[in-house]
Design a protein around this motif. Structure first.
Motif, mmCIF file in Angstrom:
data_model
loop_
_atom_site.group_PDB
_atom_site.id
_atom_site.type_symbol
_atom_site.label_atom_id
_atom_site.label_comp_id
_atom_site.label_asym_id
_atom_site.label_seq_id
_atom_site.Cartn_x
_atom_site.Cartn_y
_atom_site.Cartn_z
ATOM 1 N N TRP A 54 13.100 -4.800 -3.015
ATOM 2 C CA TRP A 54 12.244 -3.615 -3.001
ATOM 3 C C TRP A 54 11.211 -3.724 -4.119
ATOM 4 C CZ3 TRP A 54 11.521 -0.208 -7.036
ATOM 5 C CH2 TRP A 54 12.474 -0.201 -8.062
ATOM 6 N N SER A 55 10.116 -3.023 -3.943
ATOM 7 C CA SER A 55 9.107 -2.993 -5.007
ATOM 8 C C SER A 55 8.190 -1.795 -4.834
ATOM 9 C CB SER A 55 8.267 -4.272 -5.031
ATOM 10 O OG SER A 55 7.279 -4.252 -4.025
ATOM 11 N N LEU A 56 7.598 -1.442 -5.931
ATOM 12 C CA LEU A 56 6.521 -0.452 -5.975
ATOM 13 C C LEU A 56 5.275 -1.168 -6.497
ATOM 14 C CD1 LEU A 56 5.409 2.551 -6.065
ATOM 15 C CD2 LEU A 56 6.204 2.576 -8.451
ATOM 16 N N ASP A 57 4.185 -1.080 -5.767
ATOM 17 C CA ASP A 57 2.910 -1.663 -6.210
ATOM 18 C C ASP A 57 1.842 -0.579 -6.152
ATOM 19 O OD1 ASP A 57 3.411 -4.815 -6.208
ATOM 20 O OD2 ASP A 57 4.400 -3.942 -4.453
ATOM 21 N N TRP A 58 0.972 -0.588 -7.122
ATOM 22 C CA TRP A 58 -0.037 0.462 -7.139
ATOM 23 C C TRP A 58 -1.435 -0.108 -7.364
ATOM 24 C CZ3 TRP A 58 3.903 0.198 -10.859
ATOM 25 C CH2 TRP A 58 3.528 -0.211 -12.140
ATOM 26 N N ARG A 59 -2.392 0.727 -6.994
ATOM 27 C CA ARG A 59 -3.796 0.440 -7.239
ATOM 28 C C ARG A 59 -4.012 0.253 -8.733
ATOM 29 N NH1 ARG A 59 -8.063 2.069 -3.559
ATOM 30 N NH2 ARG A 59 -6.835 3.302 -2.099
ATOM 31 N N PRO A 88 -0.412 9.396 3.067
ATOM 32 C CA PRO A 88 0.749 8.519 3.121
ATOM 33 C C PRO A 88 1.415 8.528 4.491
ATOM 34 C CG PRO A 88 1.364 10.580 2.105
ATOM 35 C CD PRO A 88 -0.113 10.664 2.374
ATOM 36 N N TYR A 89 1.948 7.374 4.846
ATOM 37 C CA TYR A 89 2.724 7.246 6.075
ATOM 38 C C TYR A 89 3.908 6.331 5.813
ATOM 39 C CZ TYR A 89 -0.040 2.917 6.579
ATOM 40 O OH TYR A 89 -0.641 1.695 6.371
ATOM 41 N N VAL A 90 4.820 6.353 6.739
ATOM 42 C CA VAL A 90 5.979 5.454 6.667
ATOM 43 C C VAL A 90 5.771 4.328 7.662
ATOM 44 C CG1 VAL A 90 8.449 5.215 7.148
ATOM 45 C CG2 VAL A 90 7.605 7.196 5.863
ATOM 46 N N SER A 102 8.646 1.079 4.414
ATOM 47 C CA SER A 102 7.638 1.198 3.355
ATOM 48 C C SER A 102 6.995 2.570 3.410
ATOM 49 C CB SER A 102 6.546 0.133 3.512
ATOM 50 O OG SER A 102 7.059 -1.143 3.225
ATOM 51 N N TYR A 103 6.835 3.156 2.261
ATOM 52 C CA TYR A 103 6.091 4.403 2.113
ATOM 53 C C TYR A 103 4.712 4.008 1.588
ATOM 54 C CZ TYR A 103 4.964 9.180 0.677
ATOM 55 O OH TYR A 103 4.375 10.411 0.523
ATOM 56 N N VAL A 104 3.694 4.200 2.434
ATOM 57 C CA VAL A 104 2.363 3.672 2.130
ATOM 58 C C VAL A 104 1.430 4.828 1.780
ATOM 59 C CG1 VAL A 104 0.465 2.242 2.972
ATOM 60 C CG2 VAL A 104 2.806 1.803 3.756
ATOM 61 N N ASP A 105 1.130 4.898 0.535
ATOM 62 C CA ASP A 105 0.217 5.911 0.023
ATOM 63 C C ASP A 105 -1.137 5.243 -0.231
ATOM 64 O OD1 ASP A 105 0.246 8.792 -1.403
ATOM 65 O OD2 ASP A 105 -0.929 7.392 -2.640
ATOM 66 N N ARG A 106 -2.173 6.051 -0.370
ATOM 67 C CA ARG A 106 -3.464 5.421 -0.639
ATOM 68 C C ARG A 106 -3.519 4.822 -2.041
ATOM 69 N NH1 ARG A 106 -6.389 11.238 -0.703
ATOM 70 N NH2 ARG A 106 -6.742 11.473 -2.927
ATOM 71 N N ASP A 107 -2.593 5.223 -2.900
ATOM 72 C CA ASP A 107 -2.579 4.705 -4.264
ATOM 73 C C ASP A 107 -1.438 3.738 -4.545
ATOM 74 O OD1 ASP A 107 -4.844 6.051 -5.139
ATOM 75 O OD2 ASP A 107 -3.700 7.878 -5.588
ATOM 76 N N PHE A 108 -0.456 3.680 -3.684
ATOM 77 C CA PHE A 108 0.694 2.806 -3.939
ATOM 78 C C PHE A 108 1.470 2.541 -2.662
ATOM 79 C CE2 PHE A 108 2.248 7.145 -4.449
ATOM 80 C CZ PHE A 108 3.445 7.130 -3.762
#
Lengths: 336, 648
Positions: B372-377, B313-315, B348-354
């Motif tokens: 704002w939103s949360l989106d996931w794999r 994850p990165y910002v 944005s907090y960018v994870d490999r899963d969301f």
């Protein structure tokens, strides 16, 4: 007062919802409209543009088929040949009475709302836009921004003083600004900091101006816009989109707005009377006195048609344009 | 310099086409990733997809049926030189009536005039010229409208540079139209690369920027403008890739339609991500067709970023701006040229899963903002997956309408709702609110609301999609849920009620077509947590499932986090996140993280492991592994280092 024959004729014509006059009019009436009532599931109206009324009171399409037409102006002295049209894409200009058109503004001009030719110099013309005023010194062939002195650029109304050359009033989001150098610079007048929706100058007395505002009702100036006074307390918190002054009787004024209907004054703004009865709705966007028919006043409602009265609002008759959102009604001297 | 770069890219593509099937240059950096991320393989796959796009478009043209296919399909057939007669027959049918689609007529027509030029006969060309003379394609009123309008006008005028005013709808000569269009397009690029895009990061309207830039990149004869358009394509696609998760555009958006906010795979970016990076599945999309015809090939570094699993994850921080405000601009507005806007601070907090992403709240865009939103794999079908979680304060007001549109106070909301039927609905899901303030740090965010009495809709809606599992209302006040690979903890400050995501009265009006078609497939089954306290707020804390031994362990960890909040006066909260950061927020005051206020004055245009650009830079230097890819709009030029083996 009208002659009995004319009165009888008027009654007949009212019965068939016609605006036909008993003599050839000296002015042609144009309407800038969007047919929004039929606008469903769409960001744009089904039709939009300029309509002109013929001598029989019928409306027909005029000019370019362009969206977002807000107003029209004809250069004084051009015999109807030089026409400016305010559109969302800028300014359109015709040099041949409307047969061909040319956009005379660049990408940076949008949402043009109204024009005012300077009575002292027919080549000087001013325009209000949602993004700030414009000025032209060549009859609308080219334009330049005219923002010096303004803190808020949005402006909906512009009026060129019929009496003093180069004096221009601008209705902005922040009240009324005045220029004395042909819109090169602007200075704020003593007017409340509210959006000014319409400024009308009396053809009968150029010192007299009437303004409609958003949320602060109607305001009257008797000194060419230097000072202003609120009038008609009953509409003191209303949005007044329409203002008109009778060209033949300096005492007769009219304002209209949302939920307000039509209100008239026959004593120069001292007292006001509701003249909405007979109209289908109380939402009025445009009022205009007919310069060719003494006392005739037109009122455009939101999507429920345009109407006229010959008895200062006691009775109303259909003038067509059903379903239209009328932005402006413009009487233009016919080319003779 | 420009041509050197263009030639280099063309040469690379040519070599790759010739060398298809040869061994890749390097192994993927993605040990867990199934696809190779070498330059050669990335480009080979893109070229294969590109051919598939063109084949699908051309396949639409049916010699036996001139009712099939649109302008773009005609253009593709004419460009390829196949089914020419059928394409011309179809074009004649399409061109018969007077157009009415404005810029949505102009851009596919421009594609016919450029990509399909060699295949047009005199009769078709004459009709095209007649249409440009007689039909006024309105320029529109949004940033994407203008980009499409002016790109189309530019290319159309380019085809007949000597044409005089009488040959154009607007009475201006080709030379004048070329100059006006170029001036605007360059201005738009200048504003975007200095201050950020206004219609930013839209999973819907990215399509309407790829289209005009693709057209210019493919066919502008002006070498500088063509190069800038190619660079803008790179710029826009990077902007998307760096906030994407498995092809979906994560985080906050300037514009998103109701169906897309509920089911992210309904947005055009789903189809576009297939062409660009191979996500999801092939579907017809006008941006894809134009990109495929244009010859544009994305630099491979962009797919490596989209598929990155090393840095995540990165910002990602980004600076954008609001749509131009003509009225009610507010004290935080500033002027670019003579237009007023307000900075938009994206995080944005960018994870490999969301991806969990946000902006600061407020009215940033008219109508369709997603704050704002949360989106996931998700492994569900892309068109119906409801792999998202978000909140909104339904707001509808002429104050907003007159801020961004030239309409009148008393009619603007009504007229908006005639095309965006949800705008004035209490059930609306997209939209900004002047009474909403959001602050995010890492994988946690806090939203605060302070609404005046008498607000048209005085409630806060949080969307709990049907794809969530194990939703639990915990006695602690937290609501826990799992969305595929991400755990969610949600702590409302005021009690709410559960309501089905029911758009019954929306679907009943005349605007149901675009908003509601197929609702039963993608919209049913979700629900909303609705709270009507005027002073309100909530905390959201998310974490990857892989980080915890169990859902219970995640819940236990969240329950133990210090949290205090109050809504007695101005809403405020202090929360210690799972990563130990202490967030303090109070409505209308700057937030703090561990006692320090973020430096909004120097919020960068882009900031992540892949790029850092300050506002005003007019450039974007993308870094990944040992690679460096520089877009310098001041020259303009692209510089890229020799591609190294991008091993972690």
């Amino acid at each position: 007062m009208k002659s009995p024959a004319a009165f009888f004729l008027a009654l007949l014509l009212a019965g068939v919802s016609s605006l036909a006059a008993d003599t050839p009019p000296a002015h042609r009436l144009y309407a800038a409209v969007a047919m929004t009532k039929a606008q469903k599931n769409s960001a744009t109206p089904t039709d939009s543009g300029l309509y002109q009324r013929d001598e029989h009171g019928e409306w027909s399409y005029f000019g370019p088929r362009v969206l977002g037409i807000a107003s029209l102006a004809v250069q004084p002295g051009s015999h109807g040949q030089v026409i400016l049209v305010a559109i969302a894409d800028g300014v359109l200009r015709s040099m041949d009475g409307g047969r061909t058109w040319r956009k005379t503004t660049g990408w940076d001009v949008a949402d043009v709302r109204s024009f005012a030719f300077d009575p002292a110099d027919a080549n000087r013309v001013y325009a209000s836009t949602c993004w700030g005023p414009l000025r032209s010194t060549d009859g609308g062939a080219t334009w330049s921004l005219a923002q010096a002195g303004l803190t808020q650029l949005y402006c909906q109304a512009v009026a060129a003083d019929a009496e003093k050359p180069g004096r221009v009033l601008l209705g902005t989001e922040d009240g009324i600004y005045r220029s004395t150098d042909a819109a090169k610079t602007w200075a704020r007048t003593e007017f409340p900091p509210v959006s000014v929706l319409r400024i009308a100058q009396s053809p009968a007395d150029p010192h007299l101006l009437l303004a409609g505002t958003q949320g602060r009702g109607a305001w009257l100036s008797r000194d060419s816009g230097a000072t202003w006074t609120a009038v008609d307390p009953a509409t003191g918190t209303s949005n007044l989109y329409a203002a008109a002054l009778d060209p033949r009787d300096v005492h007769r004024l009219a304002v209209g707005g949302w939920g307000v209907g039509v209100r008239v004054s026959a004593d120069g703004g001292a007292t006001w009377t509701d003249r909405t009865a007979g109209l289908p709705v109380k939402n009025i966007f445009v009022l205009a006195f007919d310069p060719d028919v003494p006392g005739r006043l037109l009122a455009s409602t939101f999507e429920e048609g345009t109407f006229y009265t010959d008895d200062f609002g006691r009775t109303w008759h259909s003038a067509g344009l059903d379903g239209a959102y009328v932005f402006d009604l413009i009487f233009v001297p016919t080319a003779r | 310099m420009v041509s050197q770069l263009a030639n280099r890219r063309g040469f690379l593509v040519l070599m790759l086409v010739m060398a298809q099937g040869a061994a890749g240059w390097a192994q993927s950096q993605q040990s867990a990733c199934a696809v190779s991320l070498t330059d050669a393989d990335i480009t080979r796959r893109f070229l294969e997809r590109r051919e598939a796009v063109l084949a699908q478009a051309i396949g639409t043209i049916d010699p036996a049926d001139p009712t099939k296919g649109g302008y773009l399909e005609v253009a593709a057939a004419l460009q390829k030189g196949v089914k020419r007669e059928a394409a011309l027959a179809r074009l004649a049918v399409i061109n018969r009536p007077t157009p009415n689609a404005n810029m949505f007529w102009a851009y596919p027509m421009a594609a016919v005039m450029t990509a399909g030029r060699a295949g047009l006969d005199d009769k078709a060309w004459a009709r095209i010229q007649e249409l440009w003379r007689t039909y006024w394609p309105n320029r529109g009123d949004t940033e994407n409208h203008w980009a499409m309008s002016y790109a189309s006008l530019y290319l159309a005028a380019q085809t007949c540079p000597e044409a005089g005013p009488g040959q154009w709808f607007n009475g201006r000569s080709s030379a004048e139209n070329l100059a006006e269009a170029k001036a605007y397009l360059e201005h738009w690029m200048w504003v975007t690369t200095n201050f950020g895009q206004g219609e930013y990061d839209s999973p819907s309207y990215i399509q309407e920027y790829l289209i005009p830039m693709g057209l210019l990149a493919g066919w502008a004869k002006d070498e500088v403008l063509r190069q800038k358009a190619r660079m803008m394509l790179d710029y826009l696609i990077y902007d998307y890739a760096v906030e994407s998760v498995e092809g979906n555009y994560g985080g906050a958006h300037s514009r998103v339609y109701p169906r897309q906010i509920v089911a992210p795979g309904q947005a055009p970016i789903a189809a576009i991500s297939w062409l660009l990076f191979g996500y999801h599945q092939q579907a017809g999309d006008p941006a894809n067709t134009i990109l495929a015809m244009s010859g544009y090939v994305p630099p491979p570094i962009l797919e490596r970023i989209a598929r990155d699993e090393v840095h995540r994850p990165y910002v990602e921080r980004e600076l954008k701006r609001t749509r131009w405000r003509m009225r009610n601009a507010g004290p935080h507005s500033f002027v670019i040229g003579d237009k007023r806007t307000v900075p938009v601070y994206k995080y944005s907090y960018v994870d490999r899963d969301f991806v969990l992403g946000s902006t600061q709240g407020g009215l940033l865009q008219p109508i369709q903002q997603q704050t704002w939103s949360l989106d996931w794999r998700s492994d569900k079908p892309v068109a119906t997956a409801a792999n998202t979680f978000f909140g909104t304060q339904p707001y509808s007001s002429p104050y907003e309408g007159t801020m961004f549109f030239g309409g009148d106070w008393d009619t603007v909301s009504d007229l908006i709702a005639r095309s965006k039927a949800d705008y004035d609905s209490e059930d609306k899901l997209p939209g900004g609110s002047p009474y909403e303030q959001v602050f995010q740090q890492g994988a946690a965010l806090i939203a605060l609301y302070d609404m005046p009495a008498g607000n048209r809709f005085s409630h806060v809606t949080t969307f709990f999609s049907r794809d969530l599992e194990h939703t639990t209302e915990d006695p602690s006040g937290w609501i826990f849920a799992q969305g595929g690979p991400v755990y969610i903890a949600y702590r409302p400050f005021a009690a709410g009620v559960w309501k089905p995501n029911d758009w019954t009265h929306l679907l009943g009006n005349d605007a149901k077509g675009f908003i509601g078609s197929g609702f039963a497939q993608w919209g049913l089954g979700s629900r909303c947590y609705v709270s009507d306290a005027l002073r309100n707020g909530y905390v959201v804390q998310v974490a990857p499932v892989r980080a915890y031994a169990s859902f219970a362990a995640f819940q236990a960890a969240v329950r133990s986090l210090p949290l205090t909040f109050s809504t007695q006066a101005a809403p405020e909260a202090t929360f210690t996140t799972l990563d130990g950061s202490v967030l303090h927020v109070r409505y209308d005051e700057p937030p703090t993280v561990n006692g320090a206020t973020p430096d909004y004055d120097h919020w960068p245009l882009f900031d992540s492991p892949f790029a850092h650009e300050e506002r005003g830079s007019q450039r974007l230097e993308i870094r990944q592994g040992g690679e460096r890819y520089l877009l310098d709009f001041t020259k303009p030029l692209i510089q890229e280092t020799a591609v190294s083996c991008p091993q972690p």
